[in-house]
Design an enzyme around this catalytic site. Structure first.
Site, PDB file in Angstrom:
ATOM      1  N   LYS A  18       0.852  -1.198   0.000  1.00 17.08           N
ATOM      2  CA  LYS A  18       0.000   0.000   0.000  1.00 17.08           C
ATOM      3  C   LYS A  18       0.886   1.245   0.000  1.00 17.08           C
ATOM      4  CE  LYS A  18      -3.944   1.922   2.645  1.00 17.08           C
ATOM      5  NZ  LYS A  18      -4.816   1.695   3.832  1.00 17.08           N
TER       6      LYS A  18
ATOM      7  N   SER B 287      -9.960  -0.740   7.145  1.00 17.57           N
ATOM      8  CA  SER B 287      -9.382  -0.482   5.817  1.00 17.57           C
ATOM      9  C   SER B 287      -8.705  -1.669   5.152  1.00 17.57           C
ATOM     10  CB  SER B 287      -8.367   0.658   5.901  1.00 17.57           C
ATOM     11  OG  SER B 287      -9.034   1.886   5.932  1.00 17.57           O
TER      12      SER B 287
ATOM     13  N   SER C 194      -9.830   1.704   3.035  1.00 20.74           N
ATOM     14  CA  SER C 194      -9.002   2.537   2.195  1.00 20.74           C
ATOM     15  C   SER C 194      -7.961   1.761   1.379  1.00 20.74           C
ATOM     16  CB  SER C 194      -8.270   3.566   3.054  1.00 20.74           C
ATOM     17  OG  SER C 194      -7.348   2.922   3.923  1.00 20.74           O
TER      18      SER C 194
END
Lengths: 486, 95
Positions: A73, A172, A148
């Site tokens: 990420k 997330s 997210s």
């Protein structure tokens, strides 16, 4: 999947380079449409793959993750690589060091294919708030992948990485895993070092994994957890391999079902899938026990006070002086004033998107004089009550089961105009972050919508530092398949 | 509902420049979220109730010594500095 690839590498049935190339070619083919990646590290990943192949050629032993293609990420630092956290504020930021979790992966020989898209500074439940591009759900591209960590979820779901790392502050990792039909693990707070993770809410943030299977999540988690002197909140622990404890025998395991999480207003389709999953656990010999988490209904407002408060403090560093490129040529103001304050105001006005500004202001309000006691202090007290609920519950049960999200993946734009509606996506997941307990989302079924089978995730939480029991329960469920128990 | 002046005050404390249209948008957005927080107001917490008995980890301190991060890390950091002068980071005067 990782074990299988590892065997193939060891037996020289394939090479790390061939693996990396096949995943890279999928990225080039599909990611233009899906938007899972913000940065693709073609040269670097092939070099890392060659290094593993050279080791094998010399007859050296390799670890389980050596040569396995993964993704990170974009809020985790990877030396020499652009690290944006999905924000314009960090557009030109090139990480000068590795996050601890990333360093561990690289030392294990994992091949990092790229950095994945995300909601700006990890704030959002749909990846729509990325400053760069939307990420699409591979099962239905008119729908969001969740957020997210949407890019990390899609990278794994669409076979553009074998595994990926995400971060989970209120769901997330788990909510996008649920929306994309993959396995998402959020470890206990303090398991994985946050050093090198761009902070959102420090008392809630935790790095975790996306994989296709529960076994793979145990393998990747085993590589990244452990005490780190660079993160004082990490816990001392023995080193163990979590995949060694997986077993499809969960007879006698006590599975708690919190009545607060299966309330009447739950989407009936999600309820049906969840109830079938409970039957599946029962048929595997688990004991199903009704429990109550009396303060669960306060979790969401509590979370949406504590998280923005920490956000407002953590994101103060993005001011154009310490981090972020200063914007001080703003015509309307700075030409006239040009003060330090104007640099701050303009840099943050330009560099942050709407959701980030909203949360910083919410936190600023909750912490401001006159409101601190009513909001922040109250929320901290409720957080303790929630932890107490869990401590009580774990006297009676080993794990707690519920759906991961109240609905399947929604369409683009369905919630982006109404922040409160978006926040409700986190209703089942935030409690694990507030309490600090480990949690995992794994596929338990699908619901039909417009001819598409949309995945539904099941959510297991266990006691503090008891990932072992939680992984075992999810593994047993997965081994039994997601079909009807009959 | 928050007033325009309240939103402007919060934005200033948060060091975020807002246009007039944004002030209106955030007035609405922030107010709806703040209303949602009121659920907590109904919860009465007795003295000592919020003590969950879980020990809080105390801080770890390291020696306050200078550690050399190495040339490549130093260069990496200097490379991302937007404005430099004579090997120093140049920022706007804070006085």
């Amino acid at each position: 999947m990782i074990l299988e690839l590892h065997e193939k590498l060891k037996n020289r049935e394939t090479t790390a380079r061939a693996l990396a190339e096949s995943y890279l070619s999928r990225i080039w083919e599909y990611d233009g449409e899906l938007g899972a990646y913000l940065t693709i590290l073609e040269e670097e990943s092939l070099r890392a793959a060659d290094f593993v192949d050279e080791k094998l050629a010399r007859g050296e032993e390799i670890g389980l993750l050596a040569g396995i293609p993964g993704a990170i990420k974009d809020n985790m630092c990877l030396t020499g690589t652009r690290t944006t956290a999905g924000s314009k504020m960090l557009d030109g930021y090139v990480a000068p060091y590795d996050a601890t979790a990333v360093r561990k992966l690289r030392e294990a020989g994992a091949v990092i294919l790229g950095k994945t898209n995300m909601d700006e500074f990890a704030m959002g439940s749909s990846t729509e708030s990325s400053a760069y591009r939307p990420t699409k759900n591979p099962i239905d591209t008119s729908r969001v992948p969740g957020g997210s960590s949407g890019g990390s979820a899609v990278a794994v779901a669409a076979d553009m990485a074998v595994f990926s790392l995400g971060s989970d502050t209120g769901g997330s990792i788990r909510q996008p895993a649920s929306f994309c039909g993959v396995v998402g693990l959020k470890p206990t707070y303090g398991r994985v070092s946050r050093n090198g993770l761009i902070a959102m809410a420090s008392s809630l943030d935790q790095i975790g994994t996306f994989t296709k299977t529960v076994e793979d999540s145990a393998i990747v988690f085993s590589e990244i957890y452990g005490y780190d002197p660079l993160d004082v909140t990490t816990a001392e622990s023995d080193s163990k391999r979590f995949e060694d404890f997986l077993s499809s025998d969960i007879r006698g395991l006590r599975v708690g079902i919190p009545k607060e999480y299966l309330s009447d207003d739950l989407d009936p389709r999600v309820r049906e899938v969840t109830e079938k999953a409970i039957d599946r656990f029962r048929s595997l010999g688990a004991e199903i026990i009704d429990i109550s988490l009396p303060h669960a209904k306060y979790a969401l407002p509590t979370y949406y006070i504590i998280m923005p408060s920490e956000v407002s403090s953590n994101l103060a560093r993005f001011d154009g002086i310490r981090f972020g490129v200063p914007v001080d040529d703003h015509e309307s103001r700075s030409a006239e004033f040009g003060t330090l304050l104007e640099t701050y105001l303009d840099t943050r006005a330009y560099g942050f998107g709407a959701e980030v500004k909203r949360r910083i202001m919410l936190g600023t309000y909750a912490l401001s004089a006159g409101y601190y006691d009513a909001y922040y202090k109250k929320a901290q007290a409720v957080r303790h009550l929630i932890r107490k609920d869990f401590a009580e519950a774990y006297k009676k049960v080993d794990v707690i089961f519920s759906p991961t999200a109240p609905e399947p993946a929604f369409r683009f734009g369905a919630k982006s105009d109404d922040p409160l509606k978006m926040y409700l996506s986190d209703i089942y997941t935030v409690t694990a972050n507030l309490a600090g307990v480990p949690a995992i989302s794994f596929p338990i079924g699908t619901v039909e919508e417009d001819g598409k089978a949309l995945p539904i995730g099941g959510h297991l939480m266990a006691g503090w530092f008891d990932e072992e029991t939680m992984l075992r329960a999810a593994y047993a469920f997965e081994q039994a398949g997601v079909s009807d128990p009959e | 509902m928050l007033t325009v002046d309240e939103v402007k005050h919060i934005a200033l404390l948060a060091r975020i420049g807002l246009s007039d249209t944004e002030v209106e948008t955030y007035r609405k957005d922030l107010s709806s979220v703040l209303d949602f927080f009121h659920e907590l107001g109904d919860l009465v917490i007795a003295e000592g109730d919020a003590d969950d008995g879980i020990p809080i980890k105390t801080n770890d301190y390291r020696e306050d010594t200078v550690e050399d991060a190495g040339t490549s890390c130093r260069e990496g950091i200097m490379n991302i500095v937007p404005v430099k002068k004579d090997g120093f980071v140049k920022v706007r005067s804070v006085f």
